[in-house]
Design an enzyme around this catalytic site. Structure first.
Site, PDB file in Angstrom:
ATOM      1  N   HIS A  42       0.822  -1.214   0.000  1.00  0.00           N
ATOM      2  CA  HIS A  42       0.000   0.000   0.000  1.00  0.00           C
ATOM      3  C   HIS A  42       0.849   1.253   0.000  1.00  0.00           C
ATOM      4  O   HIS A  42       0.480   2.274  -0.570  1.00  0.00           O
ATOM      5  CB  HIS A  42      -0.947  -0.004   1.205  1.00  0.00           C
ATOM      6  N   ARG A  84      -8.581  -1.618 -15.038  1.00  0.00           N
ATOM      7  CA  ARG A  84      -8.364  -2.899 -14.352  1.00  0.00           C
ATOM      8  C   ARG A  84      -9.636  -3.272 -13.595  1.00  0.00           C
ATOM      9  O   ARG A  84      -9.790  -2.928 -12.425  1.00  0.00           O
ATOM     10  CB  ARG A  84      -7.196  -2.777 -13.365  1.00  0.00           C
ATOM     11  N   ARG A  96     -10.340  -4.009 -19.525  1.00  0.00           N
ATOM     12  CA  ARG A  96      -9.731  -5.335 -19.481  1.00  0.00           C
ATOM     13  C   ARG A  96     -10.654  -6.296 -18.731  1.00  0.00           C
ATOM     14  O   ARG A  96     -11.141  -5.969 -17.638  1.00  0.00           O
ATOM     15  CB  ARG A  96      -8.380  -5.268 -18.763  1.00  0.00           C
ATOM     16  N   GLU A 136       1.527 -10.117 -22.591  1.00  0.00           N
ATOM     17  CA  GLU A 136       2.219 -10.100 -21.307  1.00  0.00           C
ATOM     18  C   GLU A 136       3.097 -11.328 -21.142  1.00  0.00           C
ATOM     19  O   GLU A 136       3.808 -11.472 -20.156  1.00  0.00           O
ATOM     20  CB  GLU A 136       1.206 -10.099 -20.146  1.00  0.00           C
ATOM     21  N   ASP A 161       4.106  -7.695 -16.486  1.00  0.00           N
ATOM     22  CA  ASP A 161       4.165  -9.155 -16.549  1.00  0.00           C
ATOM     23  C   ASP A 161       5.136  -9.625 -17.620  1.00  0.00           C
ATOM     24  O   ASP A 161       5.829 -10.630 -17.433  1.00  0.00           O
ATOM     25  CB  ASP A 161       2.766  -9.739 -16.784  1.00  0.00           C
ATOM     26  N   ARG A 215       7.483 -10.450  -9.888  1.00  0.00           N
ATOM     27  CA  ARG A 215       7.373  -8.995  -9.760  1.00  0.00           C
ATOM     28  C   ARG A 215       7.063  -8.533  -8.339  1.00  0.00           C
ATOM     29  O   ARG A 215       7.101  -7.340  -8.042  1.00  0.00           O
ATOM     30  CB  ARG A 215       6.333  -8.445 -10.746  1.00  0.00           C
ATOM     31  N   CYS A 227       0.652  -0.612 -21.762  1.00  0.00           N
ATOM     32  CA  CYS A 227      -0.081  -0.212 -20.566  1.00  0.00           C
ATOM     33  C   CYS A 227       0.617  -0.652 -19.279  1.00  0.00           C
ATOM     34  O   CYS A 227       0.066  -0.517 -18.202  1.00  0.00           O
ATOM     35  CB  CYS A 227      -1.510  -0.726 -20.602  1.00  0.00           C
TER      36      CYS A 227
HETATM   37  C1  PEP Z   1       1.119  -5.509 -16.896  1.00  0.00           C
HETATM   38  O1  PEP Z   1       1.311  -6.680 -16.569  1.00  0.00           O
HETATM   39  O2  PEP Z   1       2.002  -4.770 -17.388  1.00  0.00           O
HETATM   40  C2  PEP Z   1      -0.224  -4.907 -16.740  1.00  0.00           C
HETATM   41  C3  PEP Z   1      -0.485  -3.710 -17.214  1.00  0.00           C
HETATM   42  O3  PEP Z   1      -1.138  -5.613 -16.027  1.00  0.00           O
HETATM   43  P1  PEP Z   1      -1.097  -5.695 -14.413  1.00  0.00           P
HETATM   44  O4  PEP Z   1      -0.034  -4.753 -13.916  1.00  0.00           O
HETATM   45  O5  PEP Z   1      -2.442  -5.345 -13.932  1.00  0.00           O
HETATM   46  O6  PEP Z   1      -0.732  -7.134 -14.219  1.00  0.00           O
HETATM   47 MG    MG Z   2      -0.385  -7.966 -16.160  1.00  0.00          MG
END
Ligand code: PEP
Ligand code: MG
Length: 563
Positions: A187, A289, A325, A414, A438, A448, A485
């Site tokens: 957070h 999202r 999405r 991704e 991703d 990540r 994105c």
């Molecule tokens: C990503 O994986 O770059 C993405 C935009 O999706 P998220 O961060 O929600 O996994």
């Molecule tokens: Mg992603």
């Protein structure tokens, strides 16, 4: 004479700051386990009073802070009011313990449970520590340890910061934030990103920093330079001044110096942030999202519930592109109604489109809600599937979206497999949107969420960029849009490189729009192509970044020299 050293953490956003360290005071000591000298009933009244007062105090902070902080703090207030926790406290009091000790122990148990769940839930453990400290401080009649308030600007160094503290940081005084704990999805990181606080989290050695030491905090690299030389400090101040004038670029459409349009879109995950994105000049939404809307829900949302939310989203962007999405559940974002089986490696499991296919009625409901909302509003509604790894999955999603009345359906790239077969995937999809977060995780095989492998999680890595280039090339050949994105689009210099690799639009957290807009306006398409070539021919992320920054600096100083 003090020597210069560096510490490495995970940068949040791209900010830069220089200033003196102020350490967050240490937490309250653990309450001792002596037997209570008053009745159990009296201890229970004290404990209940402290928990209620803590919840009220946290809620008040949330009201003051607003935005995402309000939701985070509301969740924390609920933790203080949790009936199971209260029962646990009372059971401990019944064994003769004091209210302080019982509250402390009950929270520790709750915390351990969250940590054992790992991922997103594990990162909520810090939130619980803060609630516990506040309740114990209330019982002891002392101040809860909070952010210090010196009379000068400072860089705050803490083990981790509670949302209650992050939310109310005095942004005129706190130049930057360095934490030793907390991953990029804690957070602290989420709020720091939203408030544009320069932050480096999960920094090894942060707690060795002493009050008054000067540090340069560079979120774009995650590097903290301790005791910089005078030359380094002045170079940082000069960069900051240059960035301040760059952010004077008026809010308007994204374009390169030669006029090439690169639409700048917003990444959003809540309905209450729409106006902020519009005010910051978002030309639409590149990633909505949807799973963020339902993280706390234990049942699939109804068509009506979703339709109301998507209608509000589309209504904020009449005539503009809004990419929704489909629910991206799994790994760090589990949705109990989609991820029902525990998995050893959830990032490699039944997530994204795979989970939706296993529950096709949920996907059908979602697409129907989006189509209904689109029909009732004037936005240009696009839909895309997360975590697509095959041509067959692409065909499945695109044909289902069309069957349910959605004209424009694409996929997220991704997974390296999708990037490598982008020409075939884009033959079926209307567009691709590259999720570099991703894509980097899977290309470098680096979780990540893990601080220990954060240095691998760098989208400047030429392997990641080569994959982006594959998608860009396929998009150009087929005349299909390729957006970015992931967080990479929010890194101004990398954004230029991504355009050079074929990205036709960039989507990011609204807080990043101004810097990216300014950076794009400094370079032409030809330069973006040159920078992309430089980055691709590097051996590492560090080399790629250095080569592009050097070329960019050279090209922007040239006109001045010839004047
Ligand atoms: C990503 O994986 O770059 C993405 C935009 O999706 P998220 O961060 O929600 O996994
Ligand atoms: Mg992603």
């Amino acid at each position: 004479m003090t020597s210069t050293t560096t510490l490495q953490g995970v940068g949040i956003g791209r900010g830069l700051a220089v200033g003196p360290v102020v350490r967050m005071p240490d937490p309250l000591p653990e309450p001792s386990d002596v037997a209570s000298t008053i009745t159990a009933d009296a201890e229970k009244v004290r404990a209940a009073g402290a928990l209620a007062a803590t919840a009220a105090d946290i809620r008040l902070r949330g009201e003051k802070a607003g935005g995402a902080a309000k939701d985070v703090l509301e969740a924390q207030a609920f933790m203080a009011e949790d009936p199971t926790l209260k029962d646990d406290v009372n059971a401990r009091i019944d064994t003769g313990k004091t209210a302080e000790r019982s509250v402390f122990e009950a929270f520790v148990q709750f915390r351990d449970l969250l940590i054992s769940m790992g991922g997103y839930m594990g990162e909520r453990a810090t939130d619980l520590d803060d609630v516990s400290q506040r309740a114990v401080a209330h019982l002891q009649g002392v101040m809860a340890p909070g952010v210090p308030n010196p009379d000068h600007p400072f860089v705050l160094v803490a083990r981790d910061l509670a949302p209650a503290d992050t939310a109310l940081l005095d942004l005129d005084k706190v130049l930057a934030l360095i934490t030793s704990d907390g991953g990029p999805t804690s957070h602290t990181a989420i709020l720091a990103r939203e408030k544009s606080i320069v932050a480096v989290v999960g920094t090894l050695g942060a707690l060795s920093l002493g009050d008054g030491e000067t540090v340069i905090v560079d979120a774009s690299t995650g590097v903290v330079t301790v005791n910089p030389t005078d030359a380094e400090a002045s170079a940082t101040l000069a960069t900051l001044a240059a960035r301040a004038s760059a952010s004077d670029v008026p809010v308007g459409p994204g374009r390169l110096a030669d006029g090439t349009a690169i639409p700048l879109l917003a990444n959003l995950g809540a309905i209450d942030k729409l106006q902020d994105a519009v005010d910051k000049g978002a030309e639409g939404v590149g990633l909505f999202r949807t799973e963020f809307l339902f993280l706390d829900s234990n049942h699939a949302p109804t068509i009506e519930d979703q339709q109301a939310k998507y209608t509000a989203l589309f209504a904020a962007f009449p005539g503009k592109k809004v990419v929704v999405r489909a629910l991206d559940a799994g790994a760090d974002k589990p949705l109990s109604f989609l991820n029902d089986e525990p998995e050893e490696n959830p990032a490699l499991g039944l997530r994204g489109l795979r989970a939706l296919r296993a529950h096709e009625s949920i996907l059908r409901d979602q697409l129907t809600a989006i189509a209904n909302a689109a029909a009732a509003t004037r936005a240009e509604a696009w839909v895309m599937a997360p975590m697509v790894s095959t041509v067959e999955e692409t065909r499945y999603f695109v044909s289902l979206a069309k069957e349910l009345g959605l004209a424009t359906a694409g996929v997220m790239v991704e997974v390296p497999a999708s990037a490598l077969l982008a020409d075939r995937i884009l033959a079926d999809a209307d567009f691709a949107s590259i999720g570099t977060n991703d894509l980097t995780q899977y290309t470098l095989a680096a979780d990540r969420l893990l601080g220990s492998v954060a240095s691998f999680q760098d989208p400047w890595h030429p392997a990641v960029l080569r994959l982006v280039g594959e998608v860009g090339r396929a998009g150009a050949a087929l005349g299909k849009p390729v957006g970015i994105c992931g967080e990479a689009a929010a890194d101004p210099m990398l954004a230029v490189v991504l355009v050079g690799l074929g990205a036709t639009s960039l989507s990011m957290s609204p807080a990043a729009l101004a810097d990216v807009r300014a950076e794009l306006s400094r370079f032409t398409k030809k330069q973006a192509l040159e920078f992309a070539e430089l980055a691709l021919s590097a051996n590492s992320a560090v080399e790629a970044r250095a080569a592009v920054f050097a070329a960019a600096t050279l090209s922007t100083t040239k006109p001045t020299e010839s004047e």
